[in-house]
Design an enzyme around this catalytic site. Structure first.
Site, PDB file in Angstrom:
ATOM      1  N   LEU A  23      -3.215   0.898  -4.677  1.00 43.54           N
ATOM      2  CA  LEU A  23      -3.010   0.064  -6.656  1.00 43.54           C
ATOM      3  C   LEU A  23      -1.803  -0.295  -7.051  1.00 43.54           C
ATOM      4  O   LEU A  23      -0.854  -0.096  -8.447  1.00 43.54           O
ATOM      5  CB  LEU A  23      -3.954   1.051  -8.267  1.00 43.54           C
ATOM      6  CG  LEU A  23      -4.534  -0.296  -8.603  1.00 43.54           C
ATOM      7  CD1 LEU A  23      -5.577  -0.786  -8.218  1.00 43.54           C
ATOM      8  CD2 LEU A  23      -5.400   1.070 -10.155  1.00 43.54           C
ATOM      9  N   HIS A  24      -0.649  -1.416  -6.344  1.00 43.26           N
ATOM     10  CA  HIS A  24       0.387  -1.404  -6.724  1.00 43.26           C
ATOM     11  C   HIS A  24       0.853  -2.632  -6.383  1.00 43.26           C
ATOM     12  O   HIS A  24      -0.374  -3.726  -6.001  1.00 43.26           O
ATOM     13  CB  HIS A  24       1.403  -0.864  -5.526  1.00 43.26           C
ATOM     14  CG  HIS A  24       1.713   0.647  -5.901  1.00 43.26           C
ATOM     15  ND1 HIS A  24       2.125   0.791  -7.301  1.00 43.26           N
ATOM     16  CD2 HIS A  24       1.561   1.800  -5.358  1.00 43.26           C
ATOM     17  CE1 HIS A  24       2.631   2.466  -7.025  1.00 43.26           C
ATOM     18  NE2 HIS A  24       2.074   2.456  -5.787  1.00 43.26           N
ATOM     19  N   ALA A  25       1.649  -3.593  -6.787  1.00 39.35           N
ATOM     20  CA  ALA A  25       1.872  -4.869  -6.652  1.00 39.35           C
ATOM     21  C   ALA A  25       0.553  -5.938  -6.631  1.00 39.35           C
ATOM     22  O   ALA A  25      -0.035  -5.926  -8.109  1.00 39.35           O
ATOM     23  CB  ALA A  25       2.082  -5.739  -5.226  1.00 39.35           C
TER      24      ALA A  25
ATOM     25  N   ASP B 209       0.734   5.875  -9.340  1.00 39.30           N
ATOM     26  CA  ASP B 209       0.925   5.815  -8.058  1.00 39.30           C
ATOM     27  C   ASP B 209      -0.406   5.973  -7.123  1.00 39.30           C
ATOM     28  O   ASP B 209       0.140   6.936  -5.895  1.00 39.30           O
ATOM     29  CB  ASP B 209       2.086   6.716  -7.731  1.00 39.30           C
ATOM     30  CG  ASP B 209       3.388   6.756  -6.190  1.00 39.30           C
ATOM     31  OD1 ASP B 209       2.544   5.501  -5.781  1.00 39.30           O
ATOM     32  OD2 ASP B 209       3.546   7.422  -5.858  1.00 39.30           O
TER      33      ASP B 209
END
Lengths: 86, 570
Positions: free
Chosen positions: A14-16, A56
């Site tokens: 669960l980034h970008a 993160d």
């Protein structure tokens, strides 16, 4: 309070892009949305990209998304679909 | 003069240097405003919104990958948590620019302490913050010019570049990027690759290059050459061409005559696994586990650690995964591992395994997590009918055989059969014979071994020549360690920077090193360089290097035995 438990499927976690899409959808919802990493973690504001990034969440990890009020189920379904998209 | 950094976008770029300077100054602490809080709050919120709008508009103009990145940046500028933080600080009487600075600082610290991918987002956050502060204070924002009036693309140099700086540039404007900060997943790296512009990051001293200097940037090797001669240019260009044609990214590491040398990746967390796999790593030679511990009030649970270790094992079925136990010390203090006393010299203080001797519970939990991860991985492999990964565990900062035995015994009783130690203290290298007999493998950390051997601080740029991995004294210690390991039938790896240099990699193999571990980006060049030479050539090169009296001579002497490197341009 409705909730959805989802395993984050995207390679980047669960980034970008997945994080951005998630938050963009969450901010449109009228009610508060919280996200918890794993079971029993501290909930963070689902409309805050910084807090989502700070969780993160990696690929294969579970999150719990919660919302309350009219239309909550619909919003949660959308958010769960984003988080569960590889 | 030449500088060196990390090449993150391949190719050769050349042009006049343009140094982007003029950082937005930090608003003075304790600065206040006149009048009621509402207008100050509105002013701050408006600035945040305007910057969000600018970033999004910039992304829309740029399109592609930059659009996605800038959209996420715009979301940060309008983050509700950030806005609430800014307003609360203004209500306390703090002026808008300082309030913005402090509100960002909270998130900045959170990302910085996480390190890795999140740590590299700090530069993005700083850029957004500076844009907002510049709006509030009227300070001009440095921006790269559309051209230098020469009609030629220029080399853009900066401490760090923000996506908004680079998004609207193109190959026609910029010949190459060089930054002092940044890493392989920084946006400079991502966008430069997308644009097809060579880039070198983590290049100290870059912003001191005089503006207008002709600069050659080699995005493959990380070299930045000032005022290159024609023959320099020809060499880099032909090397680049040859490299493109000949680089091999797959298959086991081996010399031309088939001597196998495992090529492994250094990783700092599960986020680095994809890069390692893409570069053809055969396993992990150094898994730094600090990311699990830093910035935490208490040690991570066994379950959390186990998950992070299992990810690496799952990525390399049948491969080797070497995990280094927590390497913390006074320079990166942890709340749950309090230092006994202030340490004026943290590099020589209570760190690495020394801390475990004081806090055995932290070690027990880490070994327990590793043991569970290996068991789960084995069970999964049996179910799937595949091979399990081979987990090896090693301790940093080991000086004596007694310490090595204490650690190996702790691993063995936890059901971890492969226990080793890092060789990074000269005492350990000098008595390698007595260390290798009590452990199952050793791995040489050339960076620290060099720092301790030459009494030359790794952080000190002025002592660079002493930290040169070609220093013959360092090669002697490597040879001593590798020989002792071979005599006792134990593997001896190298997991420092020096393994990433293809010439040095051949020399290390010639010295008797059995595995090489490096940042994933270096793997293709090392694999190709090794494959171009026989074990015999590597041994001759190693002998020649050790016979030299200076680092420069050692390098030249070794290379004269490694002719296969020339056509590769490495």
């Amino acid at each position: 309070m409705a909730e959805r438990k989802v395993t984050v499927a995207a390679e980047v976690g669960l980034h970008a892009r997945p994080a951005a899409t998630f938050v963009q959808t969450a901010v449109k919802a009228p009610m508060d949305i919280t996200v918890t990493k794993g079971v029993g973690g501290t909930p963070v504001n689902g409309k805050s990209i910084l807090q989502i990034l700070g969780l993160d969440v990696r690929q294969g990890e579970d999150i719990v998304i919660r919302a309350e009020g009219e239309g909550a189920d619909e919003v949660l379904d959308q958010l769960a679909a984003i988080a569960g998209t590889p | 003069m030449n500088l060196r950094g990390a090449g993150v976008s391949p190719g050769i770029g050349m042009g006049a240097a343009y140094v982007l300077t003029g950082a937005v100054p930090e608003p003075v602490a304790g600065s206040t405003y006149e009048g009621p809080p509402e207008p100050e709050r509105e002013r701050a919120v408006a600035a945040l919104r305007q910057v969000a709008g600018e970033l999004e508009a910039c992304g829309n103009r740029a399109g592609g990958e930059a659009k996605e990145i800038l959209k996420a940046q715009a979301l940060i500028a309008e983050d509700p948590g950030l806005v609430v933080g800014v307003k609360a600080l203004i209500d306390e009487g703090i002026a808008a620019p300082r309030a913005v600075y402090q509100a960002f600082a909270k998130y900045r610290d959170m990302l910085a302490s996480a390190g890795g991918y999140l740590g590299e987002r700090v530069a993005d956050l700083d850029d957004i913050r500076d844009r907002v502060i510049a709006r509030l204070t009227g300070h001009p924002l440095p921006a790269p010019p559309p051209d230098l009036g020469t009609g030629e693309p220029y080399v853009l140099i900066a401490i760090d570049l923000a996506p908004a700086d680079t998004a609207l540039l193109s190959k026609d404007v910029v010949a190459a990027f060089v930054t002092e900060g940044g890493g392989p997943t920084s946006h400079t790296a991502i966008l430069s690759r997308a644009m097809g512009v060579p880039a070198v990051v983590a290049c100290p001293g870059a912003t001191e290059i005089p503006p207008g200097t002709r600069v050659l940037v080699d995005g493959n090797t990380g070299e930045v050459r000032l005022e290159p001669t024609e023959s320099d240019v020809a060499r880099h260009v032909s090397a680049n061409d040859a490299r493109r044609q000949r680089m091999t990214t797959g298959g086991p590491g081996r010399t031309r005559d088939g001597y196998l040398v495992q090529l492994l990746a250094n990783i700092g967390g599960p986020g680095d696994l994809d890069g390692a796999l893409a570069a053809g790593a055969e396993g992990v030679g150094l898994y730094r586990t600090e990311f699990l511990f830093l910035g935490r009030p208490e040690a991570p649970s066994v379950a959390e650690q186990e998950q992070a270790y299992r990810a690496a094992l799952a990525a390399f079925p049948g491969g080797k995964v070497v995990v280094r136990t927590l390497d913390a010390g006074a320079d990166k203090p942890l709340a749950f591992l309090p230092p006994a006393a202030p340490e004026p010299n943290p590099a020589l203080g209570e760190r690495g395994l020394r801390l475990f001797e004081k806090f055995p519970k932290v070690m027990d939990a880490q070994l327990e997590a590793l043991s569970v991860a290996a068991a789960v991985d084995r069970a999964g492999a049996v179910r799937a009918g595949t091979a399990a990964a081979e987990l090896q565990v090693m301790a940093p900062m080991v000086a004596t055989a007694q310490e090595a035995k204490w650690f190996a015994d702790a691993c063995h009783t936890r059901g971890l059969p492969q226990a080793g130690v890092m060789i990074e203290i000269p005492a350990a290298a000098l008595r390698a014979e007595s260390l290798v007999t009590v452990v199952d493998f050793v791995s040489i950390g050339t960076n620290d071994l060099s720092q301790y051997t030459f009494a030359a601080d790794r952080q000190s740029g002025a002592l660079g020549s002493l930290q040169d991995p070609w220093q013959p004294a360092l090669l002697d210690l490597v040879a001593m360690t590798a020989t002792a390991a071979a005599d006792n039938g134990k593997p001896c790896g190298v997991c420092g920077e020096s393994a990433a240099d293809p010439a040095m990699a051949c020399v290390l193999v010639g010295l008797g090193v059995t595995t090489l571990s490096m940042g994933a980006a270096a793997l293709p060049a090392v694999r190709t360089g090794l494959g171009a030479h026989t074990l015999d050539q590597c041994q001759l090169a190693a002998q020649a290097a050790r016979g030299a009296s200076t680092a420069a001579h050692a390098r030249a002497a070794a290379r004269s035995h490694l002719p296969g490197l020339v056509p590769l341009g490495v």
